[in-house]
Motif scaffolding. Structure first.
Motif, short mmCIF file in Angstrom:
data_model
loop_
_atom_site.label_atom_id
_atom_site.label_comp_id
_atom_site.label_asym_id
_atom_site.label_seq_id
_atom_site.Cartn_x
_atom_site.Cartn_y
_atom_site.Cartn_z
N GLY A 15 0.81 -1.21 0.00
CA GLY A 15 0.00 0.00 0.00
C GLY A 15 0.84 1.26 0.00
O GLY A 15 0.40 2.32 -0.45
N ALA A 16 2.07 1.15 0.50
CA ALA A 16 2.99 2.29 0.52
C ALA A 16 3.84 2.33 -0.74
O ALA A 16 4.72 3.19 -0.87
N GLY A 17 3.58 1.39 -1.65
CA GLY A 17 4.32 1.37 -2.91
C GLY A 17 5.69 0.73 -2.80
O GLY A 17 6.56 0.94 -3.66
N VAL A 18 5.91 -0.05 -1.75
CA VAL A 18 7.20 -0.70 -1.55
C VAL A 18 7.15 -2.10 -2.14
O VAL A 18 6.22 -2.86 -1.90
N ARG A 19 8.17 -2.43 -2.93
CA ARG A 19 8.25 -3.74 -3.56
C ARG A 19 8.55 -4.79 -2.49
O ARG A 19 9.42 -4.59 -1.63
N ALA A 26 10.75 -12.10 4.42
CA ALA A 26 11.32 -12.82 5.57
C ALA A 26 11.33 -11.93 6.80
O ALA A 26 11.00 -12.37 7.91
N LEU A 27 11.71 -10.66 6.63
CA LEU A 27 11.70 -9.71 7.74
C LEU A 27 10.29 -9.54 8.29
O LEU A 27 10.10 -9.52 9.52
N LEU A 28 9.31 -9.46 7.43
CA LEU A 28 7.92 -9.30 7.89
C LEU A 28 7.46 -10.50 8.71
O LEU A 28 6.73 -10.35 9.68
N THR A 64 10.00 2.03 9.46
CA THR A 64 9.48 3.40 9.29
C THR A 64 8.26 3.39 8.38
O THR A 64 7.27 4.07 8.66
N THR A 65 8.30 2.62 7.31
CA THR A 65 7.16 2.53 6.40
C THR A 65 5.96 1.89 7.08
O THR A 65 4.83 2.38 6.96
N LEU A 66 6.19 0.81 7.83
CA LEU A 66 5.09 0.15 8.54
C LEU A 66 4.48 1.06 9.59
O LEU A 66 3.26 1.07 9.79
N GLN A 67 5.31 1.86 10.24
CA GLN A 67 4.80 2.83 11.21
C GLN A 67 3.94 3.88 10.49
O GLN A 67 2.85 4.22 10.96
N ALA A 68 4.41 4.38 9.38
CA ALA A 68 3.65 5.38 8.62
C ALA A 68 2.32 4.81 8.14
O ALA A 68 1.33 5.55 8.03
N GLN A 69 2.28 3.52 7.87
CA GLN A 69 1.05 2.86 7.43
C GLN A 69 0.13 2.53 8.62
O GLN A 69 -0.97 2.05 8.43
N LYS A 74 6.05 2.71 17.23
CA LYS A 74 7.41 2.92 17.72
C LYS A 74 7.32 3.29 19.20
O LYS A 74 6.58 4.20 19.57
N LEU A 75 8.07 2.58 20.02
CA LEU A 75 8.11 2.85 21.46
C LEU A 75 9.49 3.41 21.77
O LEU A 75 10.51 2.76 21.50
N GLU A 76 9.52 4.60 22.33
CA GLU A 76 10.80 5.22 22.66
C GLU A 76 10.91 5.35 24.16
O GLU A 76 10.37 6.28 24.75
N PHE A 77 11.60 4.38 24.77
CA PHE A 77 11.80 4.38 26.19
C PHE A 77 13.09 5.11 26.52
O PHE A 77 14.08 4.99 25.80
N GLN A 78 13.09 5.82 27.61
CA GLN A 78 14.22 6.63 28.04
C GLN A 78 15.52 5.83 28.05
O GLN A 78 15.63 4.79 28.67
N GLY A 79 16.50 6.34 27.32
CA GLY A 79 17.82 5.73 27.32
C GLY A 79 17.94 4.42 26.57
O GLY A 79 18.95 3.72 26.68
N GLU A 80 16.93 4.05 25.80
CA GLU A 80 16.92 2.78 25.08
C GLU A 80 16.74 3.03 23.59
O GLU A 80 16.13 4.02 23.19
N PRO A 81 17.21 2.12 22.74
CA PRO A 81 16.89 2.22 21.32
C PRO A 81 15.38 2.07 21.13
O PRO A 81 14.70 1.44 21.96
N ALA A 82 14.84 2.64 20.07
CA ALA A 82 13.41 2.52 19.79
C ALA A 82 13.05 1.04 19.65
O ALA A 82 13.79 0.25 19.10
#
Length: 138
Positions: A15-19, A26-28, A64-69, A74-82
């Motif tokens: 839907g975002a036009g990504v092939r 596999a990532l999905l 990022t694309t899945l978040q936009a869709q 995305k969870l941004e906890f203090q001092g941690e990677p997203a």
């Protein structure tokens, strides 16, 4: 693993036009199977372990694309990677162990009720909220 969840993620990318490459598919599947709150590096490692020759940059772009869709959050906890989780999960809050980094989900009707009461006392209605408790074992 949820095949239905993986299909939903595939549809969001399309839907975002990504092939949809073999590596992205596999990532999905890795994202759909996650029952925790993985960060991008953890998802990348899991995808590589599963045999997907996907780059870390592709992982970030895909997230990022899945978040936009609107299918992941995305969870941004203090001092941690997203970290990431499904956007359609029932409402819950998070406790983050500051020593181990473990993220635990919880739901408390008492907390929900108290928050609504406080907002109402101040003349407001809650439309969305996120509660994060940073904890340490005693």
């Amino acid at each position: 693993m949820s095949e239905g969840r993986a299909k939903e993620l595939e549809d969001a990318l399309r839907g975002a036009g990504v092939r949809l490459t073999r590596q992205r598919a596999a990532l999905l599947r890795v994202i759909a199977a996650a029952e925790d709150h993985p960060d991008a590096a953890e998802l990348h490692a899991r995808a590589v372990t599963a045999g997907a020759g996907v780059s870390l940059a592709t992982v970030y772009r895909t997230l990022t694309t899945l978040q936009a869709q609107g299918v992941i959050e995305k969870l941004e906890f203090q001092g941690e990677p997203a970290r990431w989780e499904a956007a359609d999960a029932p409402h819950h809050d998070h406790m983050i162990d500051v020593d181990s980094g473990e993220v635990m989900e919880f739901h408390s009707e008492r907390i929900e009720k108290l928050q609504a009461e406080i907002a109402a006392e101040l003349g407001y209605e809650i439309v969305h909220h996120r509660l994060e408790l940073y904890v340490r074992r005693r």
